[in-house]
Design a protein around this motif. Structure first.
Motif, PDB file in Angstrom:
ATOM      1  N   THR A  75      25.977  19.891  40.374  1.00 21.29           N
ATOM      2  CA  THR A  75      26.910  19.619  39.291  1.00 21.29           C
ATOM      3  C   THR A  75      27.212  20.935  38.619  1.00 21.29           C
ATOM      4  N   ARG A  76      28.365  21.024  37.987  1.00 19.37           N
ATOM      5  CA  ARG A  76      28.632  22.192  37.174  1.00 19.37           C
ATOM      6  C   ARG A  76      28.005  21.960  35.821  1.00 19.37           C
ATOM      7  N   SER A  77      27.649  23.022  35.152  1.00 24.89           N
ATOM      8  CA  SER A  77      27.043  22.874  33.839  1.00 24.89           C
ATOM      9  C   SER A  77      27.570  23.951  32.922  1.00 24.89           C
ATOM     10  N   LEU A  78      27.219  23.831  31.662  1.00 27.34           N
ATOM     11  CA  LEU A  78      27.594  24.835  30.689  1.00 27.34           C
ATOM     12  C   LEU A  78      26.461  25.821  30.455  1.00 27.34           C
ATOM     13  N   MET A  79      25.498  25.878  31.393  1.00 24.57           N
ATOM     14  CA  MET A  79      24.391  26.812  31.258  1.00 24.57           C
ATOM     15  C   MET A  79      24.900  28.239  31.238  1.00 24.57           C
ATOM     16  N   LEU A  80      25.996  28.505  31.951  1.00 18.65           N
ATOM     17  CA  LEU A  80      26.595  29.834  31.939  1.00 18.65           C
ATOM     18  C   LEU A  80      27.634  29.883  30.824  1.00 18.65           C
ATOM     19  N   ASP A  81      27.221  30.373  29.681  1.00 12.53           N
ATOM     20  CA  ASP A  81      28.072  30.408  28.493  1.00 12.53           C
ATOM     21  C   ASP A  81      29.234  31.372  28.711  1.00 12.53           C
ATOM     22  N   ARG A  82      30.457  30.892  28.477  1.00 14.44           N
ATOM     23  CA  ARG A  82      31.629  31.740  28.723  1.00 14.44           C
ATOM     24  C   ARG A  82      31.652  32.970  27.824  1.00 14.44           C
ATOM     25  N   THR A  83      30.942  32.945  26.708  1.00 19.49           N
ATOM     26  CA  THR A  83      31.006  34.083  25.793  1.00 19.49           C
ATOM     27  C   THR A  83      29.814  35.018  25.921  1.00 19.49           C
ATOM     28  N   SER A  84      28.797  34.674  26.679  1.00 20.78           N
ATOM     29  CA  SER A  84      27.663  35.567  26.900  1.00 20.78           C
ATOM     30  C   SER A  84      27.845  36.198  28.273  1.00 20.78           C
ATOM     31  N   THR A  85      28.087  37.484  28.287  1.00 18.04           N
ATOM     32  CA  THR A  85      28.495  38.108  29.536  1.00 18.04           C
ATOM     33  C   THR A  85      28.116  39.580  29.577  1.00 18.04           C
ATOM     34  N   TYR A  86      27.934  40.088  30.807  1.00 18.59           N
ATOM     35  CA  TYR A  86      27.812  41.528  30.993  1.00 18.59           C
ATOM     36  C   TYR A  86      29.193  42.185  30.961  1.00 18.59           C
ATOM     37  N   GLY A  87      30.243  41.351  31.090  1.00 18.16           N
ATOM     38  CA  GLY A  87      31.596  41.868  30.939  1.00 18.16           C
ATOM     39  C   GLY A  87      32.230  42.374  32.204  1.00 18.16           C
ATOM     40  N   MET A  88      31.923  41.750  33.327  1.00 15.31           N
ATOM     41  CA  MET A  88      32.611  42.108  34.559  1.00 15.31           C
ATOM     42  C   MET A  88      32.778  40.862  35.411  1.00 15.31           C
ATOM     43  N   GLU A  89      33.746  40.910  36.315  1.00 17.11           N
ATOM     44  CA  GLU A  89      33.923  39.877  37.325  1.00 17.11           C
ATOM     45  C   GLU A  89      33.762  40.534  38.691  1.00 17.11           C
ATOM     46  N   PHE A  90      33.285  39.738  39.654  1.00 14.91           N
ATOM     47  CA  PHE A  90      32.986  40.314  40.958  1.00 14.91           C
ATOM     48  C   PHE A  90      33.157  39.278  42.062  1.00 14.91           C
ATOM     49  N   ALA A  91      33.237  39.762  43.274  1.00 12.92           N
ATOM     50  CA  ALA A  91      33.282  38.907  44.458  1.00 12.92           C
ATOM     51  C   ALA A  91      32.065  39.200  45.318  1.00 12.92           C
ATOM     52  N   LEU A  92      31.453  38.161  45.828  1.00  9.93           N
ATOM     53  CA  LEU A  92      30.281  38.286  46.693  1.00  9.93           C
ATOM     54  C   LEU A  92      30.721  38.163  48.144  1.00  9.93           C
ATOM     55  N   THR A  93      30.298  39.124  48.980  1.00  9.99           N
ATOM     56  CA  THR A  93      30.686  39.103  50.394  1.00  9.99           C
ATOM     57  C   THR A  93      29.472  39.426  51.257  1.00  9.99           C
ATOM     58  N   ASN A  94      29.597  39.150  52.549  1.00 14.17           N
ATOM     59  CA  ASN A  94      28.630  39.671  53.494  1.00 14.17           C
ATOM     60  C   ASN A  94      28.794  41.181  53.568  1.00 14.17           C
ATOM     61  N   ASP A  95      27.784  41.866  54.083  1.00 12.39           N
ATOM     62  CA  ASP A  95      27.831  43.318  54.227  1.00 12.39           C
ATOM     63  C   ASP A  95      29.058  43.706  55.049  1.00 12.39           C
ATOM     64  N   PRO A  96      30.059  44.368  54.444  1.00 10.21           N
ATOM     65  CA  PRO A  96      31.291  44.688  55.183  1.00 10.21           C
ATOM     66  C   PRO A  96      31.082  45.732  56.278  1.00 10.21           C
ATOM     67  N   THR A  97      29.961  46.466  56.234  1.00  5.31           N
ATOM     68  CA  THR A  97      29.712  47.452  57.300  1.00  5.31           C
ATOM     69  C   THR A  97      29.140  46.805  58.552  1.00  5.31           C
ATOM     70  N   GLY A  98      28.582  45.592  58.384  1.00  3.73           N
ATOM     71  CA  GLY A  98      27.971  44.920  59.529  1.00  3.73           C
ATOM     72  C   GLY A  98      26.632  45.495  59.923  1.00  3.73           C
ATOM     73  N   THR A  99      26.082  46.406  59.114  1.00  5.06           N
ATOM     74  CA  THR A  99      24.819  47.050  59.478  1.00  5.06           C
ATOM     75  C   THR A  99      23.598  46.301  58.965  1.00  5.06           C
ATOM     76  N   THR A 100      23.805  45.328  58.057  1.00  5.20           N
ATOM     77  CA  THR A 100      22.696  44.518  57.554  1.00  5.20           C
ATOM     78  C   THR A 100      23.165  43.062  57.469  1.00  5.20           C
ATOM     79  N   THR A 101      22.222  42.195  57.176  1.00  8.51           N
ATOM     80  CA  THR A 101      22.556  40.782  56.958  1.00  8.51           C
ATOM     81  C   THR A 101      22.611  40.456  55.470  1.00  8.51           C
ATOM     82  N   HIS A 102      22.634  41.493  54.631  1.00  8.04           N
ATOM     83  CA  HIS A 102      22.615  41.294  53.188  1.00  8.04           C
ATOM     84  C   HIS A 102      23.983  40.865  52.659  1.00  8.04           C
ATOM     85  N   THR A 103      23.973  40.297  51.466  1.00  6.58           N
ATOM     86  CA  THR A 103      25.210  40.069  50.725  1.00  6.58           C
ATOM     87  C   THR A 103      25.306  41.129  49.636  1.00  6.58           C
TER      88      THR A 103
END
Length: 466
Positions: free
Chosen positions: A97-125
């Motif tokens: 379920t979605r929740s309000l645990m992530l407060d819209r006003t408490s933030t580090y102040g950045m947005e980001f996208a999560l991807t697989n390792d674009p170099t293909g050299t690891t299995t990390h995200t």
């Protein structure tokens, strides 16, 4: 109704095996929250006729989240299914379920996208920074658009812990770089930065507004990241719509020849904000005409709601015959409603889309809250269409000029004339040529998650004002 019949059977059994004692009130107390969910959905859900009947009394003893999820129409939106309706639980937490645990006003102040390792050299995200808010902990730590963050407090980023990049206490983030040689791409260490604890701050949706003078042309540019009404985004505010009007009045005072609207990170919001934006972008002669309309289910009165182009914005209207819209896979909901709503007045050929295909969300949602059960339902309640009653964009809008910034190693700040999307758009406007337009299909970089979607903001969707 079938579910009522089954409740009667269950009550009979419950009473029989309780030595004749009437314990119906106890029974209802066990399932009344699910009965409220069912009643609300069968009355308000857009695809209410597709809700399956309750044929097994045990269904009422599923968790509320599972019970709600099983009511959603799996063949909606050209077979994509209803991936938009959701439920919030304000008492306790429940998986999926979605929740309000992530407060819209408490933030580090950045947005980001999560991807697989674009170099293909690891299995990390890894996480790539999309933009940073001014005066935020992330900005103060030196985080910039395009940075690759590979670890949080020395732990590799995963799809389980990536939300730690959104808010929390003081933290350490590891940044690395990608380099390329004759053997391909590889990582090189960069640094570890200390980021202060997240803070409550205003998330103003107007990130960049500027005007360029290039080749004798004046080109206005606006990065608009959320259709929010004000700092609290509660639907009753008008602060940001007033600010929007002021921004456009400033643009208009400089008589721009073209306008570039950057919606690539705008995942939606209130339709009243979309109504305001459309009123500033259509030709002046369209004022008062219909911009967006909603069609709800046959049980709802009124079944149709219209959002006309509002003449209160006429003084700031740019009165242009063509606009350029920068899009991405996070461009959704009210962003798409604006694109679709402009087409009847400018023509599809004059709403020029540049970037990636949009998300494809031609529906609106509304909230139904029950404080007793600690539940808020956000079901899809309406189709969204334009003045021509066109709204078949469940598969997204395909750009006229496809660009994909995710394939690039180097990103520039939003608003910088060397920034990939903006650079190509400015060139298209001034020379008719887009220098980096791919000649064939480029390899896609798969985005696993984004902070924008993961926040579960209740107004990050097409929403009807309360």
């Amino acid at each position: 109704m079938k579910h009522i019949q089954y409740i009667g059977i269950i009550l009979t059994i419950f009473t029989t095996f309780s030595c004749g004692e009437d314990r119906s009130e106890e029974f209802y107390a066990l399932i009344e929250d699910r009965m409220w969910i069912e009643e609300t959905m069968r009355k308000n859900y857009l695809w209410y006729e597709e809700i399956p009947p309750i044929e097994d009394e045990n269904d009422y003893f599923q968790t509320p989240a599972t019970f709600f999820r099983n009511m959603l129409y799996k063949e909606a939106l050209n077979g994509k299914g209803d991936i938009y309706s959701y439920m919030e639980e304000t008492q306790g937490e429940e998986e999926e379920t979605r929740s309000l645990m992530l407060d819209r006003t408490s933030t580090y102040g950045m947005e980001f996208a999560l991807t697989n390792d674009p170099t293909g050299t690891t299995t990390h995200t890894v996480a790539r920074v999309l933009y940073v808010l001014p005066n935020s902990p992330a900005e103060q730590a030196g985080i910039q658009r395009g940075d690759w963050i590979t670890a949080i407090d020395q732990a590799n980023i995963t799809t389980d812990n990536y939300t730690l990049l959104m808010n929390g206490g003081q933290t350490l983030w590891t940044r690395d770089r990608i380099a390329i040689n004759e053997n391909g791409a590889f990582w090189i260490p960069r640094d570890t930065v200390q980021v202060g604890a997240s803070i409550s701050m205003e998330i103003n949706p107007f990130l960049v507004d500027t005007l360029y003078q290039i080749e004798g042309q004046k080109i206005a540019y606006l990065v608009y990241n959320e259709f929010s009404t004000g700092p609290n985004n509660d639907g009753t505010e008008t602060v940001y719509m007033e600010q929007m009007k002021q921004l456009f009045a400033q643009f208009k005072s400089q008589s721009p020849d073209a306008f570039v609207l950057d919606l690539r990170y705008n995942n939606g919001g209130f339709l009243t904000c979309a109504q305001a934006l459309g009123s500033l972008l259509v030709p002046e002669t369209a004022m008062g005409k219909e911009f967006i309309n909603l069609t709800r289910n046959a049980l709802t009165d009124p079944q149709t709601i219209s959002y006309p182009l509002d003449s209160q914005y006429a003084d700031a209207n740019l009165n242009l015959s063509k606009i350029y819209v920068l899009t991405g896979n996070m461009t959704a909901s009210s962003s798409e409603a604006v694109i679709n709503g402009l087409i009847p007045y400018l023509g599809a050929e004059n709403v020029v889309l540049i970037g990636e295909k949009t998300a494809g969300k031609p529906v609106a949602m509304s909230a139904f809250e029950n404080e007793t059960y600690g539940l808020t339902l956000w079901p899809v309640v309406a189709y969204v269409s334009n003045a021509n009653h066109e709204g078949d964009y469940a598969n997204g809008f395909t750009p006229d000029f496809p660009l994909n910034e995710n394939t690039l190693l180097n990103w520039y700040p939003l608003g910088n004339t060397e920034e990939f999307y903006l650079k190509n758009t400015l060139s298209l406007i001034t020379t008719g040529i887009m220098p980096d337009l791919p000649t064939d299909e480029t390899e896609e970089v798969s985005v696993l998650r984004t902070s924008i979607k993961a926040k579960g903001m209740i107004h990050q969707t097409n929403t009807l004002n309360p």
